[in-house]
Design a protein around this motif. Structure first.
Motif, PDB file in Angstrom:
ATOM      1  N   UNK A  53      76.910 -49.876  -3.540  1.00 37.57           N
ATOM      2  CA  UNK A  53      75.885 -50.708  -2.923  1.00 37.57           C
ATOM      3  C   UNK A  53      76.218 -50.850  -1.442  1.00 37.57           C
ATOM      4  N   UNK A  54      77.509 -50.699  -1.168  1.00 41.33           N
ATOM      5  CA  UNK A  54      78.003 -50.641   0.215  1.00 41.33           C
ATOM      6  C   UNK A  54      79.089 -49.589   0.259  1.00 41.33           C
ATOM      7  N   UNK A  55      79.363 -49.053   1.473  1.00 40.51           N
ATOM      8  CA  UNK A  55      80.494 -48.147   1.655  1.00 40.51           C
ATOM      9  C   UNK A  55      81.524 -48.839   2.533  1.00 40.51           C
ATOM     10  N   UNK A  56      82.815 -48.559   2.296  1.00 45.50           N
ATOM     11  CA  UNK A  56      83.859 -49.189   3.116  1.00 45.50           C
ATOM     12  C   UNK A  56      83.785 -48.731   4.574  1.00 45.50           C
ATOM     13  N   UNK A  57      84.254 -49.595   5.481  1.00 48.98           N
ATOM     14  CA  UNK A  57      84.314 -49.205   6.895  1.00 48.98           C
ATOM     15  C   UNK A  57      85.507 -48.281   7.142  1.00 48.98           C
ATOM     16  N   UNK A  58      86.581 -48.509   6.370  1.00 45.69           N
ATOM     17  CA  UNK A  58      87.764 -47.639   6.455  1.00 45.69           C
ATOM     18  C   UNK A  58      88.320 -47.425   5.062  1.00 45.69           C
ATOM     19  N   UNK A  59      89.067 -46.338   4.897  1.00 47.58           N
ATOM     20  CA  UNK A  59      89.695 -46.061   3.626  1.00 47.58           C
ATOM     21  C   UNK A  59      88.762 -45.330   2.674  1.00 47.58           C
ATOM     22  N   UNK A  60      89.264 -45.055   1.488  1.00 42.96           N
ATOM     23  CA  UNK A  60      88.495 -44.256   0.538  1.00 42.96           C
ATOM     24  C   UNK A  60      88.570 -44.861  -0.863  1.00 42.96           C
ATOM     25  N   UNK A  61      87.544 -44.587  -1.637  1.00 50.58           N
ATOM     26  CA  UNK A  61      87.558 -44.938  -3.058  1.00 50.58           C
ATOM     27  C   UNK A  61      87.396 -43.625  -3.823  1.00 50.58           C
ATOM     28  N   UNK A  62      88.345 -43.360  -4.715  1.00 50.44           N
ATOM     29  CA  UNK A  62      88.314 -42.110  -5.471  1.00 50.44           C
ATOM     30  C   UNK A  62      88.122 -42.392  -6.949  1.00 50.44           C
ATOM     31  N   UNK A  63      87.242 -41.640  -7.569  1.00 47.38           N
ATOM     32  CA  UNK A  63      87.130 -41.670  -9.031  1.00 47.38           C
ATOM     33  C   UNK A  63      87.468 -40.276  -9.509  1.00 47.38           C
TER      34      UNK A  63
END
Ligand code: ADP
Ligand code: ADP
Length: 229
Positions: A53-63
């Protein structure tokens, strides 16, 4: 079964106000991780980021090793089954609510759907002791029954990842413990992230992350955290 990784995630809804301050954690494939913390700590924000619903400003999310900023929201939704706190049921039969999207779903339809997902025994357990037949309308259900229907509805889709967002918080503690016991069995080998504000809710988790003001304050098992006080 996929893993979830938050890698140094920085996020704020508004430019001047950071909510998650470089958050890093992992939910290993097939494990149960719980996030607890006071209201406003950022728990729901984590859920919203997982669904993009939002994306981070920094960093990553991995699935499963894949950066979700390259994955469509639709695909994430089919991958992650969410059980929210206040599940909204359709004004229709319990059967329809479980096998939803289908007209007049019968018990057989539900069985077919859940056999495909090999979770029929759990659905039966979830609905065990129901006073209302699956063919009846779900309006008269108690809070606990409603949540069971909501959980069953999520599980028939056999999502590889289960996100419990305060799924049992609104229930009295006996109903909660009862549902948690069933849930634990259902989700045994499923990558599960549970969000809660009470420690008692998530005693079974392999690992507990305590979130405070968007930072990890502690991590450990239930036993370790109790020992630390
Ligand atoms: P929790 O789920 O732990 O109670 P949230 O993730 O809902 O915490 O909220 C974390 C912080 O983000 C809070 O300070 C909240 O006020 C703020 N917040 C939540 N949603 C929004 C939004 N849509 N816009 C601006 N701020 C928000
Ligand atoms: P909130 O904390 O704002 O009450 P929820 O806890 O219900 O939101 O859910 C967390 C996030 O997941 C929200 O952004 C919500 O829109 C989203 N969400 C809730 N239910 C579903 C669903 N069935 N499928 C996909 N996303 C959902």
């Amino acid at each position: 079964r996929p893993s979830i990784i938050f890698d140094n995630v920085v996020f704020g809804y508004e430019p001047e106000r950071t909510i998650l301050h470089g958050l890093t954690f992992e939910v290993p494939a097939g494990s149960h991780v719980a996030i607890v913390g006071p209201s406003g700590a950022g728990k729901s924000t984590i859920a919203r980021l997982l669904f993009r619903f939002y994306d981070p400003q920094k960093g990553r999310i991995l699935i499963d090793g894949q950066d979700i900023s390259r994955v469509a929201q639709q695909s994430l939704r089919s991958h992650i089954g969410i059980v929210p706190q206040d599940s909204v049921l359709f004004n229709d039969t319990i059967g329809y609510n479980i096998a939803y999207g289908r007209e007049d779903a019968s018990v057989e339809d539900i069985e077919r759907a859940s056999r495909a997902a090999s979770i029929m025994p759990f659905i039966e357990r979830l609905l065990d002791g129901f006073e209302t037949e699956v063919g009846e309308r779900g309006l008269k259900l108690s809070g606990g029954e409603k949540q069971r229907v909501a959980i069953a509805r999520t599980l028939v889709k056999d999502p590889p990842i289960l996100l419990l967002d305060e799924a049992t918080s609104a229930l009295d503690s006996r109903t909660e413990q009862d549902i948690l016991r069933t849930l634990h069995k259902v989700s045994e080998h499923r990558t599960t992230l549970a969000i809660a504000h009470r420690l008692s809710t998530i005693a079974d988790a392999d690992r507990i992350l305590v979130l405070d003001h968007g930072r990890l304050a502690e991590t450990g098992t239930h036993r370790e955290l109790l020992r630390k006080g």
